[in-house]
Design a protein around this motif. Structure first.
Motif, mmCIF file in Angstrom:
data_model
loop_
_atom_site.group_PDB
_atom_site.id
_atom_site.type_symbol
_atom_site.label_atom_id
_atom_site.label_comp_id
_atom_site.label_asym_id
_atom_site.label_seq_id
_atom_site.Cartn_x
_atom_site.Cartn_y
_atom_site.Cartn_z
ATOM 1 N N ASP A 13 0.871 -1.229 0.070
ATOM 2 C CA ASP A 13 -0.061 0.111 -0.201
ATOM 3 C C ASP A 13 0.908 1.279 0.079
ATOM 4 O OD1 ASP A 13 -1.869 1.915 0.167
ATOM 5 O OD2 ASP A 13 -2.536 1.544 2.329
ATOM 6 N N PRO A 14 1.418 1.502 -1.161
ATOM 7 C CA PRO A 14 2.493 2.698 -1.083
ATOM 8 C C PRO A 14 1.811 3.977 -0.632
ATOM 9 C CG PRO A 14 1.764 1.917 -3.300
ATOM 10 C CD PRO A 14 1.094 0.905 -2.558
ATOM 11 N N THR A 15 0.660 4.169 -0.761
ATOM 12 C CA THR A 15 -0.058 5.453 -0.367
ATOM 13 C C THR A 15 0.057 5.596 1.127
ATOM 14 O OG1 THR A 15 -2.253 4.297 0.056
ATOM 15 C CG2 THR A 15 -1.735 5.629 -2.201
ATOM 16 N N SER A 16 0.132 4.335 1.994
ATOM 17 C CA SER A 16 0.305 4.691 3.630
ATOM 18 C C SER A 16 1.871 4.935 3.610
ATOM 19 C CB SER A 16 0.087 3.339 4.144
ATOM 20 O OG SER A 16 0.862 2.036 3.704
ATOM 21 N N VAL A 17 2.789 4.284 2.924
ATOM 22 C CA VAL A 17 4.235 4.884 3.090
ATOM 23 C C VAL A 17 4.438 6.142 2.694
ATOM 24 C CG1 VAL A 17 6.325 4.289 2.291
ATOM 25 C CG2 VAL A 17 4.864 2.275 2.431
ATOM 26 N N GLU A 18 3.494 6.701 1.668
ATOM 27 C CA GLU A 18 3.756 8.170 1.213
ATOM 28 C C GLU A 18 3.088 9.082 2.189
ATOM 29 O OE1 GLU A 18 3.076 10.251 -2.971
ATOM 30 O OE2 GLU A 18 1.784 8.837 -2.385
ATOM 31 N N GLN A 19 2.159 8.578 2.930
ATOM 32 C CA GLN A 19 1.478 9.402 3.991
ATOM 33 C C GLN A 19 2.367 9.565 5.076
ATOM 34 O OE1 GLN A 19 -1.608 10.969 3.609
ATOM 35 N NE2 GLN A 19 -0.882 12.169 5.368
ATOM 36 N N SER A 20 3.260 8.523 5.485
ATOM 37 C CA SER A 20 4.196 8.810 6.601
ATOM 38 C C SER A 20 5.122 9.771 6.151
ATOM 39 C CB SER A 20 4.850 7.459 6.648
ATOM 40 O OG SER A 20 4.210 6.235 7.010
ATOM 41 N N TYR A 21 5.800 9.935 5.050
ATOM 42 C CA TYR A 21 6.308 11.133 4.614
ATOM 43 C C TYR A 21 5.620 12.523 4.341
ATOM 44 C CZ TYR A 21 10.168 8.025 3.207
ATOM 45 O OH TYR A 21 11.343 7.196 3.129
ATOM 46 N N LYS A 22 4.430 12.517 4.121
ATOM 47 C CA LYS A 22 3.630 13.561 4.056
ATOM 48 C C LYS A 22 3.353 14.311 5.591
ATOM 49 C CE LYS A 22 1.186 12.905 -0.375
ATOM 50 N NZ LYS A 22 -0.008 12.750 -0.894
ATOM 51 N N ASN A 23 3.207 13.353 6.417
ATOM 52 C CA ASN A 23 3.003 13.809 7.735
ATOM 53 C C ASN A 23 4.316 14.646 8.338
ATOM 54 O OD1 ASN A 23 0.533 12.764 7.826
ATOM 55 N ND2 ASN A 23 1.450 10.741 9.007
ATOM 56 N N LEU A 24 5.444 13.975 7.793
ATOM 57 C CA LEU A 24 6.579 14.875 8.077
ATOM 58 C C LEU A 24 6.872 16.091 7.452
ATOM 59 C CD1 LEU A 24 9.204 11.725 8.258
ATOM 60 C CD2 LEU A 24 8.614 13.166 10.084
ATOM 61 N N LEU A 25 6.410 15.948 6.076
ATOM 62 C CA LEU A 25 6.699 17.035 5.338
ATOM 63 C C LEU A 25 5.687 18.434 6.085
ATOM 64 C CD1 LEU A 25 6.823 15.967 1.909
ATOM 65 C CD2 LEU A 25 8.627 17.383 2.909
ATOM 66 N N ASN A 26 4.489 17.901 6.392
ATOM 67 C CA ASN A 26 3.460 19.075 7.027
ATOM 68 C C ASN A 26 3.848 19.480 8.149
ATOM 69 O OD1 ASN A 26 2.415 18.780 4.465
ATOM 70 N ND2 ASN A 26 0.751 17.171 5.100
ATOM 71 N N GLU A 81 11.221 2.320 -3.704
ATOM 72 C CA GLU A 81 12.514 2.877 -3.796
ATOM 73 C C GLU A 81 12.300 4.430 -4.693
ATOM 74 O OE1 GLU A 81 15.914 0.822 -4.738
ATOM 75 O OE2 GLU A 81 15.466 -0.889 -3.671
ATOM 76 N N PRO A 82 11.597 4.318 -5.545
ATOM 77 C CA PRO A 82 11.404 5.952 -6.291
ATOM 78 C C PRO A 82 10.620 6.751 -5.335
ATOM 79 C CG PRO A 82 10.907 4.143 -8.042
ATOM 80 C CD PRO A 82 11.224 3.294 -6.510
ATOM 81 N N LEU A 83 9.866 6.272 -4.869
ATOM 82 C CA LEU A 83 8.763 7.027 -3.772
ATOM 83 C C LEU A 83 9.800 7.714 -2.826
ATOM 84 C CD1 LEU A 83 5.399 6.261 -2.496
ATOM 85 C CD2 LEU A 83 7.194 6.907 -0.917
ATOM 86 N N VAL A 84 10.768 6.749 -2.164
ATOM 87 C CA VAL A 84 11.354 7.078 -0.957
ATOM 88 C C VAL A 84 12.521 8.023 -1.590
ATOM 89 C CG1 VAL A 84 13.548 6.344 0.473
ATOM 90 C CG2 VAL A 84 11.233 4.847 0.030
ATOM 91 N N LYS A 85 13.103 8.107 -2.730
ATOM 92 C CA LYS A 85 14.022 9.056 -2.984
ATOM 93 C C LYS A 85 13.558 10.432 -3.399
ATOM 94 C CE LYS A 85 16.737 5.336 -5.410
ATOM 95 N NZ LYS A 85 17.159 4.764 -6.818
ATOM 96 N N LYS A 86 12.090 10.477 -3.680
ATOM 97 C CA LYS A 86 11.563 11.621 -4.095
ATOM 98 C C LYS A 86 11.069 12.288 -2.709
ATOM 99 C CE LYS A 86 6.948 13.287 -5.345
ATOM 100 N NZ LYS A 86 5.571 12.986 -5.816
ATOM 101 N N TYR A 87 10.781 11.530 -1.811
ATOM 102 C CA TYR A 87 10.440 12.265 -0.387
ATOM 103 C C TYR A 87 11.569 12.637 0.393
ATOM 104 C CZ TYR A 87 5.434 12.130 -1.271
ATOM 105 O OH TYR A 87 4.131 12.414 -1.857
ATOM 106 N N GLU A 88 12.590 11.743 0.131
ATOM 107 C CA GLU A 88 13.876 12.223 0.918
ATOM 108 C C GLU A 88 14.477 13.283 0.477
ATOM 109 O OE1 GLU A 88 15.416 10.900 3.545
ATOM 110 O OE2 GLU A 88 13.713 8.958 3.817
ATOM 111 N N ALA A 89 14.361 13.538 -0.820
ATOM 112 C CA ALA A 89 14.774 14.847 -1.157
ATOM 113 C C ALA A 89 13.981 16.050 -0.820
ATOM 114 C CB ALA A 89 14.698 14.794 -2.992
ATOM 115 N N LEU A 90 12.731 15.863 -0.849
ATOM 116 C CA LEU A 90 11.858 16.911 -0.508
ATOM 117 C C LEU A 90 11.938 17.322 1.260
ATOM 118 C CD1 LEU A 90 8.472 15.852 -2.016
ATOM 119 C CD2 LEU A 90 9.776 18.034 -2.506
#
Length: 564
Positions: A13-26, A81-90
């Motif tokens: 469920d990559p959206t849940s992984v992505e949400q973990s990053y979005k929470n940090l960004l916000n 991994e692409p998702l991780v690289k994108k959000y780590e850069a952000l």
């Protein structure tokens, strides 16, 4: 699949992984306390990601012929991994743009800040798609090499299994084992050369995207090689050629004399004389683990506890089998707070030292596990390999636990030191070969083979006679997985080996202090520069001609003592 690692995030469920990053960004960060708490949360997410990715990687390496393992591994490469690289850069951008970063402890966060600024300079979103393809190509390399077997007197054997015959006293058997091994790689040469050509073209595009002249410069930034330059590597090759290669040739001549052969051939390099048998320090997997544990019990109880716990949790995959990828590695699992050791043991002396080597990495991981920032637990390879290569040498005075016979013990120690001398020039051949590959990205496969042969003659000139078997020498590099999977990861072995020899020299005069220095240096992780880590170990981050010359004189003295 396996149960030795913990999956804290649902990668399906990559959206849940992505949400973990979005929470940090916000998240709002207005104080130093909030910034440090945010960094710890970020480190926790990184731990979850690393545990899952590493677990799937291990599954694939252990079962490279498994479609299930392959699909999970490729899914990670293509989706997670692409998702991780994108959000780590952000997240890096969020951190670097925050004025609060300037209020952090400048001493403690110095290396962290340096790393983040370097990552920002290097990151290009356009490279993410290229890295997906790069990962796909390296996966193909392991599929080809992991499936290689040979017919040995009617029995199918892996290349690791027949490697034991390279040490046989019977020259015909040695030659047969080497011939089958090389022919197995020759049968895959076209495919592996094509993979390499595709990788070089793709990696050059990555460097261009990052506004760098070549992929060599790209990887020096990627590996954060702040303490030395490409020119230093070239100078190191010259120093090795000047002060190590002559000693290596002398030791080869001595070995040739022991074997009683008029011409020293490639299949003679590991052979034993007719009066000897190949060293066999253990008879089965459990004996290897038990005796290694005993060594660590004598050296440091925590080290013994570590290997026992790893074994209990199924984190030691040590023996060779069909479908298992070649090579060996130690992989940290930050959530489980343990490490996984992967190797292909076939009951040789090298297998014994490989487990001791990989345990050095495990010990390093254990000593850094309480560092609050995941970045500081991601140790540079020059200190990671210092940990492992030093462990090989610090345990030498306990190898009698593997060798009851005093003559075998003497041979084991001599072979190990001789092996270090032999490796250093070869290590620089591999390093300089990679420099050439990426400084000259438009070369052909034929030119690639010729360059490797040329560098061997230049840096690692030896008394080995390849007449009639020149092609064997030219394709040796196809077996080196680092060139395909982790490019430019090889000079670290040379640098760390020189550091390990300094540690061993120190240990010979003050073992207790050396062990304390070892633990202190490793516990720093990546929180200090390489020079500072080496200094904490009581040695110098120094690969000058003078240092190399002095270390070779020390090795010669040790070898002479073993001959007395």
């Amino acid at each position: 699949m396996s149960t030795f690692y913990q999956e804290k995030l649902n990668f399906q469920d990559p959206t849940s992984v992505e949400q973990s990053y979005k929470n940090l960004l916000n998240e709002d960060i207005e104080t130093v306390k909030e910034m440090e708490a945010w960094l710890k949360q970020h480190s926790q997410i990184q731990n979850y990601i690393e545990e899952g990715l590493t677990g799937h990687y291990i599954d694939f390496q252990c079962q490279s012929d498994s479609e299930t393992a392959k699909k999970a591994f490729e899914y990670d490469q293509q989706v997670i991994e692409p998702l991780v690289k994108k959000y780590e850069a952000l997240l890096d951008e969020k951190f670097l743009s925050s004025p609060i970063k300037n209020q952090l402890d400048p001493l403690y966060y110095r290396e962290f800040l340096k790393s983040k600024m370097n990552a920002k300079e290097l990151f290009r979103e356009s490279n993410i798609a290229l890295e997906i393809e790069e990962d796909r190509l390296t996966t193909h390399y392991f599929e080809h090499t992991g499936s290689l077997t040979v017919d040995w007197n009617g029995e199918e054997k892996t290349l690791s299994e027949i490697s034991t015959y390279l040490e046989d006293s019977n020259r015909k058997i040695r030659k047969k084992a080497m011939t089958l091994t090389v022919e197995a790689f020759i049968s895959k040469e076209t495919e592996l050369q094509n993979i390499m050509s595709d990788l070089i073209e793709l990696r050059h595009r990555k460097a261009e995207n990052a506004d760098l002249p070549n992929y060599r410069d790209y990887m020096f930034k990627k590996y954060e090689r702040f303490d030395y330059t490409p020119e230093d590597c070239t100078n190191l090759a010259v120093a090795i050629q000047k002060h190590v290669t002559p000693l290596n040739k002398r030791l080869q001549r001595e070995h040739q004399k022991e074997l009683g052969v008029d011409v020293y051939r490639p299949w003679d390099r590991k052979g034993v004389s007719n009066e000897q048998k190949p060293l066999q320090p253990f008879h089965n997997r459990n004996e290897l683990v038990e005796k290694t544990t005993q060594i660590f019990s004598n050296l440091e109880p925590r080290f013994a506890e570590l290997i026992t716990t790893m074994d209990k949790h199924g984190m030691l995959d040590l023996t060779t089998r069909k479908g298992k990828s070649p090579g060996g590695f130690c992989a940290p699992l930050p959530v489980s707070e343990l490490s996984f050791i992967f190797m292909n043991a076939s009951k040789t002396h090298d297998d014994m030292t490989t487990l001791l080597h990989e345990m050095g990495h495990c010990i390093h991981n254990d000593l850094t596990k309480d560092l609050p920032l995941s970045k500081y637990r991601d140790t540079p390879m020059e200190s990671a390999e210092l940990a492992s290569m030093t462990m090989e040498l610090l345990t030498m005075d306990q190898w009698h636990l593997f060798y009851d016979d005093q003559e075998d013990l003497r041979r084991a120690k001599k072979d190990h030191l001789t092996g270090i001398v032999g490796f250093l020039p070869f290590g620089m051949v591999v390093d300089q070969f990679q420099h050439w590959l990426y400084e000259n990205p438009n070369h052909t496969p034929a030119e690639r083979k010729m360059k490797f042969k040329e560098l061997q003659f230049q840096i690692d000139s030896s008394i080995v006679d390849w007449t009639g078997y020149e092609e064997w020498s030219e394709i040796t590099w196809l077996r080196i997985l680092h060139i395909f999977e982790v490019p430019f990861y090889f000079v670290e072995y040379v640098i760390a080996q020189l550091g390990a020899l300094q540690m061993y020299k120190q240990y010979r005069t003050n073992p207790e202090k050396t062990l304390e220095n070892y633990k202190q240096a490793l516990s720093l992780g990546a929180s200090k520069s390489l020079s500072e880590v080496y200094k904490a170990a009581g040695i110098r981050f120094d690969f000058s001609e003078e240092m190399i010359k002095n270390l070779m004189e020390f090795v010669e003295e040790e070898l002479e003592a073993l001959n007395d």
